[in-house]
Motif scaffolding. Structure first.
Motif, PDB file in Angstrom:
ATOM      1  N   GLN A   1     -14.087  33.474 -38.676  1.00  8.21           N
ATOM      2  CA  GLN A   1     -14.662  32.098 -39.111  1.00  8.21           C
ATOM      3  C   GLN A   1     -13.023  30.943 -39.218  1.00  8.21           C
ATOM      4  O   GLN A   1     -11.823  31.419 -39.296  1.00  8.21           O
ATOM      5  N   ASP A   2     -13.384  29.779 -39.908  1.00  7.85           N
ATOM      6  CA  ASP A   2     -12.314  29.241 -40.000  1.00  7.85           C
ATOM      7  C   ASP A   2     -12.078  29.343 -41.708  1.00  7.85           C
ATOM      8  O   ASP A   2     -12.617  28.651 -41.833  1.00  7.85           O
ATOM      9  N   ALA A   3     -10.333  29.363 -41.732  1.00 12.56           N
ATOM     10  CA  ALA A   3      -9.973  29.351 -43.402  1.00 12.56           C
ATOM     11  C   ALA A   3     -10.224  28.532 -43.862  1.00 12.56           C
ATOM     12  O   ALA A   3     -10.949  28.019 -45.507  1.00 12.56           O
ATOM     13  N   MET A   4      -9.666  27.293 -43.496  1.00 15.58           N
ATOM     14  CA  MET A   4     -10.384  25.949 -43.774  1.00 15.58           C
ATOM     15  C   MET A   4     -11.659  25.812 -44.391  1.00 15.58           C
ATOM     16  O   MET A   4     -11.347  24.549 -45.219  1.00 15.58           O
ATOM     17  N   ALA A   5     -12.247  26.088 -43.700  1.00 19.27           N
ATOM     18  CA  ALA A   5     -14.019  25.387 -43.925  1.00 19.27           C
ATOM     19  C   ALA A   5     -14.663  26.594 -44.689  1.00 19.27           C
ATOM     20  O   ALA A   5     -14.864  26.210 -45.574  1.00 19.27           O
ATOM     21  N   ILE A   6     -13.844  27.559 -45.055  1.00 20.38           N
ATOM     22  CA  ILE A   6     -14.106  28.230 -46.036  1.00 20.38           C
ATOM     23  C   ILE A   6     -13.768  28.076 -47.530  1.00 20.38           C
ATOM     24  O   ILE A   6     -14.381  27.581 -48.245  1.00 20.38           O
ATOM     25  N   TRP A   7     -12.815  27.407 -47.124  1.00 20.66           N
ATOM     26  CA  TRP A   7     -11.835  26.466 -48.375  1.00 20.66           C
ATOM     27  C   TRP A   7     -12.306  25.028 -49.176  1.00 20.66           C
ATOM     28  O   TRP A   7     -13.186  25.180 -49.871  1.00 20.66           O
ATOM     29  N   THR A   8     -12.846  24.437 -47.972  1.00 13.29           N
ATOM     30  CA  THR A   8     -13.443  23.136 -47.706  1.00 13.29           C
ATOM     31  C   THR A   8     -14.922  23.600 -48.223  1.00 13.29           C
ATOM     32  O   THR A   8     -15.761  23.272 -49.339  1.00 13.29           O
ATOM     33  N   ALA A   9     -15.740  24.671 -48.227  1.00 11.24           N
ATOM     34  CA  ALA A   9     -17.276  24.866 -48.863  1.00 11.24           C
ATOM     35  C   ALA A   9     -16.961  25.447 -49.781  1.00 11.24           C
ATOM     36  O   ALA A   9     -18.021  24.393 -50.538  1.00 11.24           O
ATOM     37  N   THR A  10     -15.958  25.862 -50.318  1.00  9.90           N
ATOM     38  CA  THR A  10     -15.918  26.316 -51.961  1.00  9.90           C
ATOM     39  C   THR A  10     -15.391  24.945 -52.601  1.00  9.90           C
ATOM     40  O   THR A  10     -16.175  24.653 -53.875  1.00  9.90           O
TER      41      THR A  10
ATOM     42  N   GLY B   1       2.975  30.351 -46.334  1.00 12.86           N
ATOM     43  CA  GLY B   1       3.209  30.328 -46.960  1.00 12.86           C
ATOM     44  C   GLY B   1       3.593  28.665 -48.003  1.00 12.86           C
ATOM     45  O   GLY B   1       3.922  28.565 -49.522  1.00 12.86           O
ATOM     46  N   GLU B   2       4.679  28.107 -46.785  1.00 14.81           N
ATOM     47  CA  GLU B   2       4.816  27.291 -47.604  1.00 14.81           C
ATOM     48  C   GLU B   2       3.727  25.934 -47.414  1.00 14.81           C
ATOM     49  O   GLU B   2       4.108  25.059 -48.455  1.00 14.81           O
ATOM     50  N   THR B   3       2.766  25.687 -45.934  1.00 14.35           N
ATOM     51  CA  THR B   3       2.526  25.033 -45.868  1.00 14.35           C
ATOM     52  C   THR B   3       1.236  24.747 -45.946  1.00 14.35           C
ATOM     53  O   THR B   3       0.374  24.145 -46.379  1.00 14.35           O
ATOM     54  N   GLY B   4       0.359  25.996 -45.939  1.00  9.62           N
ATOM     55  CA  GLY B   4      -0.442  26.668 -45.931  1.00  9.62           C
ATOM     56  C   GLY B   4      -1.390  26.608 -44.969  1.00  9.62           C
ATOM     57  O   GLY B   4      -2.969  26.501 -45.004  1.00  9.62           O
ATOM     58  N   THR B   5      -0.864  26.505 -44.106  1.00  8.03           N
ATOM     59  CA  THR B   5      -1.933  26.427 -42.957  1.00  8.03           C
ATOM     60  C   THR B   5      -2.043  27.647 -42.531  1.00  8.03           C
ATOM     61  O   THR B   5      -1.482  28.428 -41.899  1.00  8.03           O
ATOM     62  N   PRO B   6      -4.046  28.458 -42.181  1.00  5.64           N
ATOM     63  CA  PRO B   6      -3.746  29.410 -41.721  1.00  5.64           C
ATOM     64  C   PRO B   6      -3.156  29.794 -39.960  1.00  5.64           C
ATOM     65  O   PRO B   6      -3.174  28.276 -39.339  1.00  5.64           O
ATOM     66  N   VAL B   7      -2.793  30.473 -39.252  1.00  3.82           N
ATOM     67  CA  VAL B   7      -2.645  30.688 -38.295  1.00  3.82           C
ATOM     68  C   VAL B   7      -2.955  31.041 -37.187  1.00  3.82           C
ATOM     69  O   VAL B   7      -3.141  30.676 -35.612  1.00  3.82           O
ATOM     70  N   GLY B   8      -4.641  31.122 -37.233  1.00  4.33           N
ATOM     71  CA  GLY B   8      -5.492  31.147 -36.203  1.00  4.33           C
ATOM     72  C   GLY B   8      -6.714  31.346 -37.279  1.00  4.33           C
ATOM     73  O   GLY B   8      -6.527  31.473 -38.507  1.00  4.33           O
ATOM     74  N   PRO B   9      -7.504  31.095 -36.862  1.00  2.70           N
ATOM     75  CA  PRO B   9      -9.212  31.952 -37.018  1.00  2.70           C
ATOM     76  C   PRO B   9      -9.171  32.755 -37.610  1.00  2.70           C
ATOM     77  O   PRO B   9      -8.261  34.191 -36.973  1.00  2.70           O
ATOM     78  N   ALA B  10      -9.406  33.383 -38.802  1.00  2.24           N
ATOM     79  CA  ALA B  10     -10.199  34.393 -39.664  1.00  2.24           C
ATOM     80  C   ALA B  10     -10.930  34.948 -39.075  1.00  2.24           C
ATOM     81  O   ALA B  10     -12.114  35.313 -39.045  1.00  2.24           O
TER      82      ALA B  10
ATOM     83  N   LEU C   1       0.033  39.248 -35.601  1.00  2.00           N
ATOM     84  CA  LEU C   1       1.491  39.512 -35.139  1.00  2.00           C
ATOM     85  C   LEU C   1       2.088  39.961 -33.722  1.00  2.00           C
ATOM     86  O   LEU C   1       2.675  39.269 -33.396  1.00  2.00           O
ATOM     87  N   ALA C   2       0.783  40.739 -33.274  1.00  2.00           N
ATOM     88  CA  ALA C   2       1.003  41.260 -32.384  1.00  2.00           C
ATOM     89  C   ALA C   2       0.764  39.395 -30.854  1.00  2.00           C
ATOM     90  O   ALA C   2       1.673  39.806 -29.973  1.00  2.00           O
ATOM     91  N   HIS C   3      -0.316  38.820 -31.311  1.00  2.00           N
ATOM     92  CA  HIS C   3      -0.662  37.915 -29.868  1.00  2.00           C
ATOM     93  C   HIS C   3      -0.621  36.630 -30.947  1.00  2.00           C
ATOM     94  O   HIS C   3      -0.788  35.606 -30.307  1.00  2.00           O
ATOM     95  N   ARG C   4       0.052  36.110 -32.652  1.00  2.00           N
ATOM     96  CA  ARG C   4      -0.252  34.932 -32.584  1.00  2.00           C
ATOM     97  C   ARG C   4       1.479  34.430 -32.555  1.00  2.00           C
ATOM     98  O   ARG C   4       1.354  34.996 -33.463  1.00  2.00           O
ATOM     99  N   PRO C   5       2.156  34.143 -31.986  1.00  4.51           N
ATOM    100  CA  PRO C   5       3.547  34.014 -31.943  1.00  4.51           C
ATOM    101  C   PRO C   5       3.538  33.144 -33.756  1.00  4.51           C
ATOM    102  O   PRO C   5       4.786  33.308 -34.444  1.00  4.51           O
ATOM    103  N   GLU C   6       2.954  32.287 -33.752  1.00  4.33           N
ATOM    104  CA  GLU C   6       3.410  32.213 -35.166  1.00  4.33           C
ATOM    105  C   GLU C   6       3.440  32.714 -36.213  1.00  4.33           C
ATOM    106  O   GLU C   6       4.311  32.467 -36.468  1.00  4.33           O
ATOM    107  N   ALA C   7       2.588  33.777 -36.451  1.00  8.30           N
ATOM    108  CA  ALA C   7       3.298  34.415 -37.694  1.00  8.30           C
ATOM    109  C   ALA C   7       3.764  35.145 -37.088  1.00  8.30           C
ATOM    110  O   ALA C   7       4.558  35.464 -38.213  1.00  8.30           O
TER     111      ALA C   7
END
Length: 479
Positions: free
Chosen positions: A44-53, A84-93, A136-142
């Protein structure tokens, strides 16, 4: 006293406002979308969870004069990872239903006894530990954020608290932490040893607190809520439902009929079952930790939605009507192992099937088999609980969306040979966190008293035959 309960689930995000009598003063719901990018994956999209909330909070806030406190009930085991600085998810949850780490979990089974001793759980992709390692292994941003000390990883409760407080609070509760495979449920702290086993950093995990702690206060501009509104109760949805039902002793089992299902029963002390069930923390409240016996079903009421689509029907009501056009399934069984099988089998290799069809099979038989599969799976876990506990199980208390189906609840009583009770409030998890938050404020929300009772109506022989048909189908699904 007016308590806002945020009930963030897999299928819907809801907000309800309760008064001291347990009456619902306002309610709002937003449907959630789950994506299946490939076989075995679910996210699921973590930002969609927050927007729905944000949306449901705005809806209910406009209907009441004040909110005194907040309680959060959330879908469990879904992992959100963000900056933790920008609040941006690194990808889908990856959600609890995701099986992308099945192969990794299989390679870790030599640690199974040690992990079970520390957590009460088996090594399974349901839980967040292997999901975090995968990210951690598949998303370089993490990995980059971890190197910078900015990586945050938590279940949905931690994500919502972080957003509500605008990053001021990075916390979770004991019930959610106990479902991670990284939490020592006896010591009530993250385990360095478990983090080593799953190769994940402890530094990115939230601070675990008692379920009735003050988790933070709402920051200005995050939602329609007033600045400083306290978050006073947090529990995973199944734990919150157990609390909301008022079940405090072994003997009565709670079943939540959602996308998946959780059966849970409180225990007098921590136990380590070995028959496909889990030991978990029900909650920590008033300085006492309550443990529970649990069985998790991966695909439960979602079976009905699957059958509605497969049979070209309009809605679950049409499915129930079609199921009642036949007196039985005529030997047809449907096993909804669409994402493997959870408790009590824990078989990731199992696959969904329909068995027992003949030229006499009709759409009605398939519809009935689909709905009965929901009740059969609940019965499988209920029977495992009876075997694992030293007390007789006499009642099942039902909640969740599918529990409103009277016909399904009747079949459930038949398969259990026990009474099924259902309160007039389907969102018992929301009520549970509202009750706990009210206690922190020094008040009390009284339980709704009206319940519907469903009792067995078939003979012992009929029950044996119908349960055996499903058991035979499960064996085929696992083969």
């Amino acid at each position: 006293m007016q308590i806002l309960a945020i009930d963030q689930g897999t299928t819907n995000t809801k907000a309800l406002v309760f008064d001291a009598h347990g009456a619902t003063l306002a309610a709002s719901s937003v449907a959630m979308e789950t994506h299946y990018p490939q076989a075995g994956w679910a996210e699921q999209d973590a930002m969609a969870i927050w927007t729905a909330t944000q949306r449901v909070i705005a809806d209910v806030s406009a209907k009441v004069d004040r909110i005194d406190a907040i309680g959060i009930s959330n879908q469990r085991e879904t992992l959100v990872v963000w900056d933790g600085e920008t609040g941006t998810p690194v990808g889908p949850a990856p959600i609890w239903q995701c099986r992308r780490t099945s192969e990794v979990c299989a390679t870790l089974q030599h640690h199974a006894d040690e992990v079970h001793r520390l957590t009460g759980l088996g090594i399974n992709p349901l839980f967040p530990a292997s999901k975090l390692a995968w990210i951690l292994a598949h998303r370089p941003e993490a990995a980059r954020l971890h190197a910078l000390g900015r990586l945050r990883a938590g279940t949905v409760d931690a994500w919502l608290i972080w957003k509500l407080t605008d990053g001021a609070a990075f916390v979770t509760d004991h019930s959610n932490a106990s479902r991670s495979l990284l939490f020592d449920t006896r010591a009530l702290q993250w385990s360095p040893r478990l983090c080593d086993i799953f190769e994940v950093p402890m530094s990115c995990l939230p601070t675990p607190l008692a379920s009735d702690a003050e988790f933070g206060r709402v920051a200005p501009g995050t939602t329609a809520l007033a600045k400083g509104t306290p978050i006073l109760a947090v529990m995973g949805d199944s734990h919150a439902a157990l609390y909301g039902h008022g079940i405090r002793q072994a003997g009565t089992v709670k079943a939540t009929y959602g996308t998946g299902s959780s059966l849970m029963m409180p225990l007098p002390e921590r136990a380590l079952p070995s028959n496909g069930l889990s030991s978990t923390i029900a909650w920590t409240a008033q300085d006492k930790t309550t443990y529970a016996l649990e069985g998790n079903i991966t695909v439960s009421a979602q079976t009905a939605a699957f059958a509605v689509d497969m049979l070209g029907l309009d809605d679950p009501e049409a499915l129930t009507a079609l199921a009642q056009t036949v007196p039985d399934t005529c030997g047809v069984a449907l096993v909804p192992a669409f994402a493997g099988l959870g408790a009590p089998y824990w078989d990731d290799a199992a696959r969904g099937l329909i068995s027992g069809m003949s030229l006499a099979t009709t759409r009605g038989h398939i519809a009935r088999a689909a709905l009965e599969a929901i009740a059969h799976q609940i019965a499988d876990v209920f029977e495992a609980m009876a075997d694992a506990s030293a007390v007789p199980l006499h009642t099942l208390r039902a909640d969740g969306g599918a529990s409103v189906n009277d016909w399904l609840m009747g079949r459930q009583a038949d398969f259990l040979n026990a009474t099924v009770t259902r309160s007039d409030l389907a969102e018992v998890g929301a009520l549970g966190v509202a009750m706990m938050a009210a206690r922190v404020l020094g008040g009390e929300i009284h339980l709704p008293l009206e319940v519907d009772n469903f009792r067995p109506t078939i003979t012992a022989q009929e029950r044996r035959v119908q349960r055996q048909v499903f058991a035979d189908a499960v064996r085929r699904a696992r083969a």
